[in-house]
Design a protein around this motif. Structure first.
Motif, short mmCIF file in Angstrom:
data_model
loop_
_atom_site.label_atom_id
_atom_site.label_comp_id
_atom_site.label_asym_id
_atom_site.label_seq_id
_atom_site.Cartn_x
_atom_site.Cartn_y
_atom_site.Cartn_z
N SER A 35 0.81 -1.22 0.00
CA SER A 35 0.00 0.00 0.00
C SER A 35 0.84 1.27 0.00
CB SER A 35 -0.95 0.00 1.21
OG SER A 35 -1.84 -1.08 1.15
N ARG A 36 2.18 1.10 -0.06
CA ARG A 36 3.12 2.24 -0.11
C ARG A 36 2.97 3.13 1.13
NH1 ARG A 36 1.19 5.17 -4.89
NH2 ARG A 36 3.21 6.23 -5.08
N ILE A 37 2.85 2.49 2.27
CA ILE A 37 2.73 3.21 3.54
C ILE A 37 4.07 3.13 4.26
CG2 ILE A 37 1.62 3.23 5.80
CD1 ILE A 37 -0.91 2.24 4.47
N ALA A 38 4.73 4.27 4.37
CA ALA A 38 6.02 4.35 5.06
C ALA A 38 5.77 4.69 6.52
CB ALA A 38 6.92 5.39 4.40
N ALA A 39 5.43 3.66 7.29
CA ALA A 39 5.01 3.88 8.68
C ALA A 39 6.20 4.00 9.61
CB ALA A 39 4.10 2.73 9.12
N GLY A 40 7.08 4.92 9.29
CA GLY A 40 8.20 5.21 10.16
C GLY A 40 9.26 4.12 10.16
N GLY A 41 10.32 4.37 10.91
CA GLY A 41 11.37 3.38 11.10
C GLY A 41 12.15 3.07 9.83
N VAL A 42 13.05 2.11 9.97
CA VAL A 42 13.84 1.67 8.83
C VAL A 42 12.94 1.02 7.79
CG1 VAL A 42 15.65 0.07 8.11
CG2 VAL A 42 15.96 1.43 10.16
N SER A 43 11.87 0.37 8.23
CA SER A 43 10.93 -0.22 7.27
C SER A 43 10.31 0.87 6.40
CB SER A 43 9.84 -0.99 8.00
OG SER A 43 9.04 -0.14 8.79
N GLY A 44 10.00 2.03 7.01
CA GLY A 44 9.47 3.14 6.23
C GLY A 44 10.50 3.68 5.26
N SER A 112 -3.22 0.52 6.90
CA SER A 112 -2.69 1.33 8.00
C SER A 112 -3.21 0.84 9.35
CB SER A 112 -3.06 2.80 7.81
OG SER A 112 -4.47 2.98 7.79
N ILE A 113 -4.46 0.39 9.39
CA ILE A 113 -5.04 -0.08 10.65
C ILE A 113 -4.49 -1.45 11.02
CG2 ILE A 113 -7.15 -0.81 11.82
CD1 ILE A 113 -8.64 1.34 10.23
N TYR A 114 -4.66 -2.41 10.12
CA TYR A 114 -4.25 -3.77 10.44
C TYR A 114 -2.73 -3.95 10.39
CZ TYR A 114 -9.15 -5.03 10.38
OH TYR A 114 -10.49 -5.10 10.67
N GLY A 115 -2.08 -3.21 9.51
CA GLY A 115 -0.63 -3.23 9.52
C GLY A 115 -0.08 -2.63 10.81
N ASP A 159 9.42 8.12 14.55
CA ASP A 159 8.86 7.75 13.24
C ASP A 159 8.22 8.93 12.52
OD1 ASP A 159 9.68 5.20 13.61
OD2 ASP A 159 7.75 4.42 14.25
N GLY A 160 7.88 9.98 13.25
CA GLY A 160 7.26 11.14 12.62
C GLY A 160 8.15 11.76 11.55
N PHE A 161 9.46 11.72 11.76
CA PHE A 161 10.39 12.30 10.80
C PHE A 161 10.37 11.55 9.47
CE2 PHE A 161 12.14 13.61 14.91
CZ PHE A 161 12.27 14.96 14.71
N VAL A 162 10.23 10.23 9.55
CA VAL A 162 10.18 9.42 8.32
C VAL A 162 8.91 9.74 7.53
CG1 VAL A 162 10.17 7.07 7.38
CG2 VAL A 162 11.53 7.62 9.42
N VAL A 163 7.82 9.95 8.24
CA VAL A 163 6.54 10.24 7.58
C VAL A 163 6.61 11.55 6.81
CG1 VAL A 163 4.10 10.72 7.97
CG2 VAL A 163 5.22 8.94 9.27
N ILE A 164 7.30 12.53 7.36
CA ILE A 164 7.43 13.82 6.67
C ILE A 164 8.11 13.64 5.32
CG2 ILE A 164 8.53 16.09 6.77
CD1 ILE A 164 8.15 16.01 9.82
N VAL A 165 9.15 12.81 5.30
CA VAL A 165 9.85 12.54 4.04
C VAL A 165 8.92 11.81 3.07
CG1 VAL A 165 11.80 11.33 2.99
CG2 VAL A 165 12.08 12.47 5.19
N ALA A 178 0.05 6.81 6.88
CA ALA A 178 1.23 6.33 7.61
C ALA A 178 1.20 6.81 9.05
CB ALA A 178 2.50 6.80 6.91
N MET A 179 0.78 8.07 9.27
CA MET A 179 0.67 8.58 10.62
C MET A 179 -0.38 7.81 11.42
SD MET A 179 1.01 12.71 10.06
CE MET A 179 0.84 13.02 11.81
N MET A 180 -1.46 7.44 10.75
CA MET A 180 -2.49 6.62 11.40
C MET A 180 -1.91 5.28 11.83
SD MET A 180 -6.07 5.18 9.82
CE MET A 180 -6.66 6.83 9.42
N ALA A 181 -1.12 4.66 10.93
CA ALA A 181 -0.51 3.37 11.24
C ALA A 181 0.45 3.50 12.42
CB ALA A 181 0.23 2.83 10.02
N ILE A 182 1.22 4.59 12.46
CA ILE A 182 2.16 4.80 13.57
C ILE A 182 1.42 4.98 14.88
CG2 ILE A 182 3.86 6.41 14.49
CD1 ILE A 182 4.75 6.91 11.59
#
Length: 286
Positions: A35-44, A112-115, A159-165, A178-182
């Motif tokens: 779903s192209r959701i960069a939910a923070g972290g290295v995974s994001g 975003s919810i279930y992930g 993780d908020g910093f990754v979401v901004i990018v 992504a913010m919802m997922a975080i």
């Protein structure tokens, strides 16, 4: 070795880290990456890199985590770093193993919810094993160590910093998902770490101490604690009674206290975790 002793051993900690890493890897492969959701972290970060250059996310995560492991060794300690090495290896490993899994879920809201739920469960289990999945999760654990933040809130900040990018790489809508997922992840992390149960702490401020105590003992079969208090307005001595009950018992107690002792002041609070005889181990009269 009994199961209770096994739960306190280092082997059990490492087992939790591996199991938690599996949940983290599956959350990324099944929900977040498609779903192209960069939910923070290295995974994001690996999701962003995959979108831009098509690099394998597992390899990207291994490459980023190596210098962060060195940082963890310096700031957190050798024992924590060994646990972090396990999590750092197994998360990309499970991503690598599950790359070909094709689950037809591309709705960003569902992902975003279930992930977020699956990711939070995984990270919560890893943290309960006193470990980390590396990356920004390690930074969050360092932040937790040197502040009073919970693990979930520390993860939320980092993780908020990754979401901004990701808002610039993808679009603002996907960044909001992504913010919802975080947010979901941070709440589930705390839920798993605290083993939150649907229990209520009841505070009763009353002048009818014996009557309320009788209601709790006879109707709920629960123990209680009594604290002498002084009314701020009346300046008269009253008794504050503390009692922890299951959610269904709280609903029942609310009904009977309104009927039989309506003059008492009653407060219902959520209780995160209850330990000790009289509730988690045995009933009051066992």
């Amino acid at each position: 070795m009994t199961f209770k002793e096994f739960k306190k051993s280092a082997i059990f900690d490492y087992l939790q880290i591996i199991v938690g890493s599996a949940f983290v890897g599956l959350a990324f492969t099944i929900f977040l990456l498609p779903s192209r959701i960069a939910a923070g972290g290295v995974s994001g970060i690996s999701t962003i890199v995959y979108e831009l250059y098509g690099f394998n996310p597992a390899y990207v995560q291994w490459a980023i985590n190596l210098p962060l492991l060195i940082l963890g060794l310096v700031l957190v300690g050798k024992d924590f770093s060994w646990r972090t090495i396990v999590g750092t290896f197994f998360v990309p490993f499970f991503i690598f193993l599950t790359t070909d899994i094709n689950v037809p879920i591309h709705n960003p809201l569902l992902s975003s919810i279930y992930g977020g739920i699956m990711l939070g469960i995984g990270l919560g289990i890893v943290y309960r094993g006193n470990g980390s999945t590396g990356g920004t999760a390690l930074i969050a654990q360092i932040l937790k160590k040197y502040t009073n933040f919970s693990s979930g809130f520390a993860q939320l900040i980092v993780d908020g910093f990754v979401v901004i990018v990701s808002a610039f790489v993808f679009d603002l809508e996907l960044a909001l998902y992504a913010m919802m997922a975080i947010y979901v992840t941070s709440k589930v992390i705390d839920f798993v770490q605290l083993q939150t149960s649907p229990t209520k702490l009841i505070l009763i401020i009353t002048e009818e101490e014996q009557k309320v105590q009788s209601l709790i003992s006879n109707e709920l079969n629960r123990g209680l604690t009594k604290v002498k208090s002084l009314g701020g307005y009346s300046n008269q001595e009253k008794t504050m009674i503390l009692c922890v009950v299951e959610q269904s018992e709280a609903i029942y107690f609310k009904k009977i206290v309104q009927e039989q002792e309506p003059t008492s002041f009653v407060i219902f609070l959520n209780a995160s975790e209850i330990l000790g005889r009289g509730f988690s181990r045995a009933q009051f009269d066992d």
